[in-house]
Design an enzyme around this catalytic site. Structure first.
Site, PDB file in Angstrom:
ATOM      1  N   LYS A 182     -10.281  -1.096  10.392  1.00 42.95           N
ATOM      2  CA  LYS A 182     -10.543  -2.343   9.639  1.00 42.95           C
ATOM      3  C   LYS A 182     -10.784  -3.522  10.224  1.00 42.95           C
ATOM      4  O   LYS A 182     -10.723  -4.789   9.935  1.00 42.95           O
ATOM      5  CB  LYS A 182      -9.177  -2.427   8.822  1.00 42.95           C
ATOM      6  CG  LYS A 182      -8.813  -1.356   7.540  1.00 42.95           C
ATOM      7  CD  LYS A 182      -7.882  -1.746   6.892  1.00 42.95           C
ATOM      8  CE  LYS A 182      -7.151  -0.591   6.287  1.00 42.95           C
ATOM      9  NZ  LYS A 182      -8.006  -0.006   5.096  1.00 42.95           N
ATOM     10  N   HIS A 224       0.759  -1.205   0.136  1.00 44.59           N
ATOM     11  CA  HIS A 224       0.009   0.111  -0.084  1.00 44.59           C
ATOM     12  C   HIS A 224       1.015   1.168   0.018  1.00 44.59           C
ATOM     13  O   HIS A 224       1.934   1.187   0.446  1.00 44.59           O
ATOM     14  CB  HIS A 224      -0.779  -0.047   1.289  1.00 44.59           C
ATOM     15  CG  HIS A 224      -1.897   0.980   1.553  1.00 44.59           C
ATOM     16  ND1 HIS A 224      -1.589   2.197   1.765  1.00 44.59           N
ATOM     17  CD2 HIS A 224      -3.083   0.816   1.197  1.00 44.59           C
ATOM     18  CE1 HIS A 224      -2.732   2.864   1.873  1.00 44.59           C
ATOM     19  NE2 HIS A 224      -3.832   1.984   1.552  1.00 44.59           N
ATOM     20  N   CYS A 264      -4.640   2.440  -3.966  1.00 45.76           N
ATOM     21  CA  CYS A 264      -3.444   2.968  -3.062  1.00 45.76           C
ATOM     22  C   CYS A 264      -2.329   1.852  -3.292  1.00 45.76           C
ATOM     23  O   CYS A 264      -1.403   1.835  -2.437  1.00 45.76           O
ATOM     24  CB  CYS A 264      -3.581   3.135  -1.622  1.00 45.76           C
ATOM     25  SG  CYS A 264      -4.584   4.402  -1.314  1.00 45.76           S
ATOM     26  N   ASP A 287       3.207  -4.700   7.841  1.00 50.03           N
ATOM     27  CA  ASP A 287       1.737  -3.795   7.715  1.00 50.03           C
ATOM     28  C   ASP A 287       0.789  -4.831   7.876  1.00 50.03           C
ATOM     29  O   ASP A 287       0.228  -5.621   7.189  1.00 50.03           O
ATOM     30  CB  ASP A 287       1.981  -3.426   6.419  1.00 50.03           C
ATOM     31  CG  ASP A 287       0.465  -2.574   5.977  1.00 50.03           C
ATOM     32  OD1 ASP A 287      -0.428  -2.779   6.892  1.00 50.03           O
ATOM     33  OD2 ASP A 287       0.117  -2.091   4.920  1.00 50.03           O
ATOM     34  N   GLN A 311      -4.459  -5.271   7.002  1.00 52.74           N
ATOM     35  CA  GLN A 311      -5.482  -6.328   6.381  1.00 52.74           C
ATOM     36  C   GLN A 311      -5.328  -7.706   7.292  1.00 52.74           C
ATOM     37  O   GLN A 311      -6.414  -8.463   7.163  1.00 52.74           O
ATOM     38  CB  GLN A 311      -5.508  -6.872   5.111  1.00 52.74           C
ATOM     39  CG  GLN A 311      -5.605  -5.394   4.013  1.00 52.74           C
ATOM     40  CD  GLN A 311      -6.908  -5.014   4.318  1.00 52.74           C
ATOM     41  OE1 GLN A 311      -8.073  -5.689   4.291  1.00 52.74           O
ATOM     42  NE2 GLN A 311      -7.149  -3.296   3.978  1.00 52.74           N
TER      43      GLN A 311
END
Ligand code: PMP
Length: 411
Positions: free
Chosen positions: A227, A124, A371, A201, A204
């Site tokens: 999220k 991202h 993104c 990261d 998700q």
């Protein structure tokens, strides 16, 4: 058979029970943000109706109460990711801020000219740009792990990229554009063998995957509350204590100090060293209820249900293509190991138009580059249509999406 009762779960989400463009809402934009259960919404209201006070410095009852609740969320985060101690969990406003914090503090202190940072093609923008910024400042070099046609990382190339110059590997755990789950254990072990630090990261991963930072031995992990069925404006930076203690503060101000004089300021302990100013108290407090919601269902049940939805969608697309006699719908991201995110394109139709046509039927999906412009460029496309599933989605909703796609192809 699913081990969960989806209708019961749906009843906890008021927003799902509405019509959009005269159709029942089918919300399949969960990778952008998930909806919030009543417990989260109620907690936010209660906080402002009953408990609101600034935290940490007050001598009065409300301040005490809100401080306790704020710190309770920190403990809940610690348990959620199996961190060794709550102090290793810093509150930020999201993954973007968490990554910028590491780039601007760890990066500024430890990077030198000629050092290398490895990221991947799946990143991202928020795990690309902060590293470009600090590389430019320090004369460090950004290296990129290539991706294969099915959306998995070229791991042979990754191992080739590692060297004595590698100082940090910053990699997405699960791709928001393609759903690919990266082999993070292998990435961490290989990076550590080269004495490099690893940041994952977890934007998700938070709602879809089991997380145990100690078992993974990851150095930094970032999460976004919104999220994960929680409010916007709340994020987490997990870091190993030794690393966080060695890093300079991110922002200066109240709360992050021990002692201030005009000559010299000494800094507070972690986590407060990184939490300057009044934080997003109400949302952090409500976030605890999002974590409790996820825990009450259990990650294993969530994974099983979402995988089932993903399977029904992709096999539905294959059936449609068979019925059409050609691949009218192309899937992007076909890795074996995926979270419930599926990008696709319909032949001859712009993804944005497809998004609008789906919206006309009450179906919310995301269209565009997600993104991840470098990844889109790799596939030589401008963007995709992306359906992303959550615990409250149903097979009926998958079928509604498939039926709508069929009609769009036939248009
Ligand atoms: N990384 C990934 C993989 C994401 O999906 C997102 C959100 N789309 C981000 C980072 C940025 O998260 P936030 O906007 O919550 O800071």
């Amino acid at each position: 058979m699913s081990a969960i009762n989806v209708q019961n779960i749906r009843s906890l989400f008021p927003i799902l029970h509405q019509e959009v463009n005269k159709h029942p809402l089918v919300y399949l934009d969960n990778a952008a943000t998930t909806q919030k259960p009543l417990a989260v919404i109620d907690a936010l209201q209660t906080y402002y109706k009953v408990d609101n006070a600034n935290i940490h410095r007050g001598a009065h009852t409300l301040a005490d109460r809100s401080t306790g609740m704020f710190e309770d969320t920190r403990k809940a985060v610690q348990q959620f990711i199996h961190a060794a101690e709550p102090e290793e969990c810093i509150f930020t406003k999201g993954v973007t801020e968490s990554i910028n914090l590491v780039a601007q503090t760890w990066g500024r202190k430890f990077l030198q000219a000629g050092d290398e940072i490895i990221i991947s093609y799946l990143e991202h923008h928020s795990n690309i740009v902060p590293w470009q910024m600090i590389c430019e400042e320090k004369g460090a070099i950004l290296k990129v792990i290539p991706v294969l046609a099915n959306g998995t990382l070229d791991m042979a190339a990754f191992h080739q990229l590692l060297s004595v110059r590698t100082k940090l590997v910053a990699c997405v755990w699960a791709s928001n554009a393609l759903g690919t789950i990266n082999p993070v254990e292998e990435i961490i072990a290989a990076a550590h063998a080269h004495h490099a630090v690893v940041l994952l990261d977890g934007a998700q991963a938070g709602s879809h995957l089991e997380i145990d930072v100690q078992e993974l031995d990851v150095d930094f992990l970032t999460l976004s509350g919104h999220k994960l069925y929680g409010p916007t404006g709340v994020g987490v930076l997990y870091g190993k204590r030794a690393l966080l203690e060695a890093m300079p503060p991110y922002q200066g101000g109240g709360e992050m100090i021990k002692e201030v004089s005009f000559e010299k300021t000494t800094y507070n302990e972690i986590p407060f060293k990184f939490e300057a100013g009044t934080p997003n108290i109400g949302d952090v407090i409500a976030f605890k209820h999002a974590l409790s919601f996820v825990n009450s269902i259990g990650k294993a049940n969530i994974i099983a249900h979402e995988n089932m939805l993903l399977q029904s969608f992709t096999s539905g697309i294959h059936q449609l293509n068979q019925a059409f006699g050609s691949d009218q719908i192309e899937l992007y991201g076909t890795a074996a190991d995926k979270v419930a995110v599926q990008s696709f394109l319909i032949k001859g139709k712009h993804p944005f138009d497809v998004g609008l046509m789906l919206d006309a039927r009450g179906i919310a999906v995301r269209t565009g580059h997600h993104c991840t412009q470098p990844l889109m460029r790799f596939f030589d496309i401008e963007g995709t249509v992306r359906a992303s599933f959550a615990i409250y989605n149903t097979v009926e909703e998958v079928n509604i999406l498939l039926e709508a796609i069929k009609k769009i192809v036939n248009k």
